[in-house]
Design a protein around this motif. Structure first.
Motif, PDB file in Angstrom:
ATOM      1  N   ALA A  70     -14.208   3.720  -2.987  1.00 33.76           N
ATOM      2  CA  ALA A  70     -14.538   4.715  -4.003  1.00 33.76           C
ATOM      3  C   ALA A  70     -14.166   4.212  -5.398  1.00 33.76           C
ATOM      4  CB  ALA A  70     -13.825   6.029  -3.702  1.00 33.76           C
ATOM      5  N   LYS A  71     -12.985   3.641  -5.535  1.00 36.49           N
ATOM      6  CA  LYS A  71     -12.497   3.187  -6.837  1.00 36.49           C
ATOM      7  C   LYS A  71     -11.808   1.847  -6.643  1.00 36.49           C
ATOM      8  CE  LYS A  71     -10.676   6.257  -9.960  1.00 36.49           C
ATOM      9  NZ  LYS A  71      -9.744   7.292 -10.435  1.00 36.49           N
ATOM     10  N   SER A  72     -12.290   0.831  -7.355  1.00 39.55           N
ATOM     11  CA  SER A  72     -11.751  -0.506  -7.101  1.00 39.55           C
ATOM     12  C   SER A  72     -10.270  -0.612  -7.446  1.00 39.55           C
ATOM     13  CB  SER A  72     -12.556  -1.556  -7.853  1.00 39.55           C
ATOM     14  OG  SER A  72     -12.567  -1.259  -9.220  1.00 39.55           O
ATOM     15  N   GLU A  73      -9.792   0.179  -8.407  1.00 43.66           N
ATOM     16  CA  GLU A  73      -8.369   0.064  -8.754  1.00 43.66           C
ATOM     17  C   GLU A  73      -7.452   0.672  -7.696  1.00 43.66           C
ATOM     18  OE1 GLU A  73     -10.632   1.837 -10.499  1.00 43.66           O
ATOM     19  OE2 GLU A  73      -9.689   3.473 -11.633  1.00 43.66           O
ATOM     20  N   ASN A  74      -8.028   1.415  -6.750  1.00 44.42           N
ATOM     21  CA  ASN A  74      -7.190   2.031  -5.720  1.00 44.42           C
ATOM     22  C   ASN A  74      -7.140   1.230  -4.424  1.00 44.42           C
ATOM     23  OD1 ASN A  74      -6.630   4.063  -7.451  1.00 44.42           O
ATOM     24  ND2 ASN A  74      -7.815   5.635  -6.424  1.00 44.42           N
ATOM     25  N   ILE A  75      -7.760   0.065  -4.431  1.00 41.53           N
ATOM     26  CA  ILE A  75      -7.789  -0.772  -3.225  1.00 41.53           C
ATOM     27  C   ILE A  75      -7.329  -2.182  -3.599  1.00 41.53           C
ATOM     28  CG2 ILE A  75      -9.323  -1.897  -1.534  1.00 41.53           C
ATOM     29  CD1 ILE A  75      -9.267   0.956  -0.837  1.00 41.53           C
ATOM     30  N   ILE A  76      -6.480  -2.760  -2.775  1.00 35.10           N
ATOM     31  CA  ILE A  76      -6.171  -4.174  -2.968  1.00 35.10           C
ATOM     32  C   ILE A  76      -6.434  -4.945  -1.675  1.00 35.10           C
ATOM     33  CG2 ILE A  76      -4.627  -4.151  -4.979  1.00 35.10           C
ATOM     34  CD1 ILE A  76      -2.293  -3.905  -3.256  1.00 35.10           C
ATOM     35  N   PHE A  77      -6.724  -6.218  -1.849  1.00 32.24           N
ATOM     36  CA  PHE A  77      -7.071  -7.071  -0.722  1.00 32.24           C
ATOM     37  C   PHE A  77      -6.028  -8.172  -0.578  1.00 32.24           C
ATOM     38  CE2 PHE A  77     -11.090  -5.559  -2.548  1.00 32.24           C
ATOM     39  CZ  PHE A  77     -11.596  -4.888  -1.454  1.00 32.24           C
ATOM     40  N   LYS A  78      -5.797  -8.559   0.672  1.00 35.50           N
ATOM     41  CA  LYS A  78      -4.818  -9.594   0.941  1.00 35.50           C
ATOM     42  C   LYS A  78      -5.310 -10.406   2.134  1.00 35.50           C
ATOM     43  CE  LYS A  78       0.038  -9.570   1.643  1.00 35.50           C
ATOM     44  NZ  LYS A  78       1.168  -8.745   2.084  1.00 35.50           N
ATOM     45  N   GLU A  79      -5.133 -11.688   2.054  1.00 34.39           N
ATOM     46  CA  GLU A  79      -5.515 -12.526   3.183  1.00 34.39           C
ATOM     47  C   GLU A  79      -4.537 -12.298   4.337  1.00 34.39           C
ATOM     48  OE1 GLU A  79      -5.362 -17.108   3.508  1.00 34.39           O
ATOM     49  OE2 GLU A  79      -7.323 -16.601   2.664  1.00 34.39           O
ATOM     50  N   ASP A  80      -5.072 -12.079   5.522  1.00 28.00           N
ATOM     51  CA  ASP A  80      -4.247 -11.801   6.698  1.00 28.00           C
ATOM     52  C   ASP A  80      -4.487 -12.901   7.728  1.00 28.00           C
ATOM     53  OD1 ASP A  80      -3.044 -10.914   8.980  1.00 28.00           O
ATOM     54  OD2 ASP A  80      -4.205  -9.067   9.162  1.00 28.00           O
ATOM     55  N   SER A  85      -8.108 -15.876  13.596  1.00 27.48           N
ATOM     56  CA  SER A  85      -9.093 -15.903  12.527  1.00 27.48           C
ATOM     57  C   SER A  85      -8.488 -15.277  11.268  1.00 27.48           C
ATOM     58  CB  SER A  85     -10.333 -15.127  12.940  1.00 27.48           C
ATOM     59  OG  SER A  85      -9.972 -13.792  13.209  1.00 27.48           O
ATOM     60  N   VAL A  86      -8.940 -15.738  10.125  1.00 24.83           N
ATOM     61  CA  VAL A  86      -8.442 -15.177   8.865  1.00 24.83           C
ATOM     62  C   VAL A  86      -9.226 -13.906   8.562  1.00 24.83           C
ATOM     63  CG1 VAL A  86      -8.116 -15.572   6.400  1.00 24.83           C
ATOM     64  CG2 VAL A  86      -7.815 -17.446   8.021  1.00 24.83           C
ATOM     65  N   ARG A  87      -8.507 -12.823   8.354  1.00 23.33           N
ATOM     66  CA  ARG A  87      -9.155 -11.566   8.023  1.00 23.33           C
ATOM     67  C   ARG A  87      -8.693 -11.127   6.640  1.00 23.33           C
ATOM     68  NH1 ARG A  87      -7.242  -7.752  12.661  1.00 23.33           N
ATOM     69  NH2 ARG A  87      -5.306  -8.801  12.147  1.00 23.33           N
ATOM     70  N   THR A  88      -9.412 -10.175   6.080  1.00 24.89           N
ATOM     71  CA  THR A  88      -9.004  -9.635   4.791  1.00 24.89           C
ATOM     72  C   THR A  88      -8.415  -8.253   4.999  1.00 24.89           C
ATOM     73  OG1 THR A  88     -10.759 -10.864   3.700  1.00 24.89           O
ATOM     74  CG2 THR A  88      -9.755  -9.069   2.454  1.00 24.89           C
ATOM     75  N   GLU A  89      -7.142  -8.147   4.679  1.00 22.93           N
ATOM     76  CA  GLU A  89      -6.441  -6.881   4.822  1.00 22.93           C
ATOM     77  C   GLU A  89      -6.781  -5.967   3.639  1.00 22.93           C
ATOM     78  OE1 GLU A  89      -2.218  -7.413   4.785  1.00 22.93           O
ATOM     79  OE2 GLU A  89      -1.821  -5.286   5.048  1.00 22.93           O
ATOM     80  N   VAL A  90      -6.901  -4.674   3.929  1.00 19.65           N
ATOM     81  CA  VAL A  90      -7.160  -3.684   2.883  1.00 19.65           C
ATOM     82  C   VAL A  90      -5.909  -2.828   2.727  1.00 19.65           C
ATOM     83  CG1 VAL A  90      -8.612  -1.720   2.204  1.00 19.65           C
ATOM     84  CG2 VAL A  90      -9.612  -3.613   3.492  1.00 19.65           C
ATOM     85  N   LEU A  91      -5.408  -2.740   1.488  1.00 20.85           N
ATOM     86  CA  LEU A  91      -4.222  -1.937   1.223  1.00 20.85           C
ATOM     87  C   LEU A  91      -4.507  -0.920   0.120  1.00 20.85           C
ATOM     88  CD1 LEU A  91      -2.951  -5.256   1.129  1.00 20.85           C
ATOM     89  CD2 LEU A  91      -1.123  -3.828   1.966  1.00 20.85           C
ATOM     90  N   CYS A  92      -3.758   0.165   0.142  1.00 23.80           N
ATOM     91  CA  CYS A  92      -3.842   1.148  -0.928  1.00 23.80           C
ATOM     92  C   CYS A  92      -3.315   0.515  -2.211  1.00 23.80           C
ATOM     93  CB  CYS A  92      -3.027   2.383  -0.564  1.00 23.80           C
ATOM     94  SG  CYS A  92      -2.932   3.568  -1.919  1.00 23.80           S
ATOM     95  N   GLY A  93      -4.099   0.625  -3.291  1.00 22.55           N
ATOM     96  CA  GLY A  93      -3.696   0.029  -4.563  1.00 22.55           C
ATOM     97  C   GLY A  93      -2.530   0.740  -5.222  1.00 22.55           C
ATOM     98  N   LYS A  94      -2.257   1.969  -4.800  1.00 23.15           N
ATOM     99  CA  LYS A  94      -1.181   2.730  -5.431  1.00 23.15           C
ATOM    100  C   LYS A  94       0.154   2.548  -4.703  1.00 23.15           C
ATOM    101  CE  LYS A  94      -3.184   4.808  -8.906  1.00 23.15           C
ATOM    102  NZ  LYS A  94      -4.282   5.778  -8.849  1.00 23.15           N
ATOM    103  N   CYS A  95       0.149   2.760  -3.371  1.00 16.76           N
ATOM    104  CA  CYS A  95       1.422   2.713  -2.646  1.00 16.76           C
ATOM    105  C   CYS A  95       1.546   1.453  -1.793  1.00 16.76           C
ATOM    106  CB  CYS A  95       1.581   3.961  -1.778  1.00 16.76           C
ATOM    107  SG  CYS A  95       0.494   4.015  -0.338  1.00 16.76           S
ATOM    108  N   HIS A  96       0.516   0.629  -1.783  1.00 13.74           N
ATOM    109  CA  HIS A  96       0.485  -0.629  -1.048  1.00 13.74           C
ATOM    110  C   HIS A  96       0.601  -0.437   0.458  1.00 13.74           C
ATOM    111  CE1 HIS A  96       1.564  -3.217  -4.833  1.00 13.74           C
ATOM    112  NE2 HIS A  96       0.640  -2.311  -5.064  1.00 13.74           N
ATOM    113  N   GLY A  97       0.228   0.728   0.944  1.00 15.28           N
ATOM    114  CA  GLY A  97       0.209   0.955   2.382  1.00 15.28           C
ATOM    115  C   GLY A  97      -0.956   0.216   3.027  1.00 15.28           C
ATOM    116  N   HIS A  98      -0.743  -0.264   4.237  1.00 12.49           N
ATOM    117  CA  HIS A  98      -1.797  -0.954   4.991  1.00 12.49           C
ATOM    118  C   HIS A  98      -2.825   0.068   5.466  1.00 12.49           C
ATOM    119  CE1 HIS A  98      -3.631  -3.652   7.974  1.00 12.49           C
ATOM    120  NE2 HIS A  98      -3.567  -2.644   8.804  1.00 12.49           N
TER     121      HIS A  98
END
Ligand SMILES: [Zn+2]
Length: 130
Positions: A70-80, A85-98
């Protein structure tokens, strides 16, 4: 109070496990897997707006799936690299929850498939002002 203690108090045991310890809920068990009502999905921990129902689709994988955030600033990505296999983890941009992972095999024009744990989301139906 440490950050861990704060989240332990605020979240349920299962929410804590998934959001803070990067767990994964069992497929086809989440409240929002088979849930197609118009509204917005917020972070259950901090209330940030994460996804909206117009981007939700049925991927058949057992978890709520979205083609875009919904909003790019509220999502962060991290290599997992926790699996082979390498996956892309999705975290909350505000509280950094997985929240889950994002894959590049989505069926829509974005090509993305956000595979999100239902338990990390809080659904709010759109309200009309009339
Ligand atoms: Zn959050």
């Amino acid at each position: 109070m440490s950050k861990d203690d704060y989240w332990k108090k605020k979240l349920s045991k299962e929410q804590y496990h998934i959001l803070r310890e990067k767990g994964t809920e069992q497929p086809f068990t989440g409240e929002y897997n088979d849930h197609f009502i118009e509204g917005a999905f917020h972070c259950v921990a901090c209330d940030a707006l994460l996804f909206e129902s117009n981007k939700k689709f049925n991927a058949g994988c057992g978890w709520p799936s979205f083609s875009d955030m919904a909003k790019s600033e509220n999502i962060i990505f991290k290599e997992d690299t926790s699996l082979a296999s390498v996956r892309t983890e999705v975290l909350c941009g505000k509280c950094h929850g997985h929240l889950g992972h994002v894959f590049d095999d989505g069926p829509t024009e974005t090509g993305k498939r956000y595979c999100i744990n239902s338990i990390c989301l809080k659904f709010k139906p759109y309200t009309r002002s009339d």
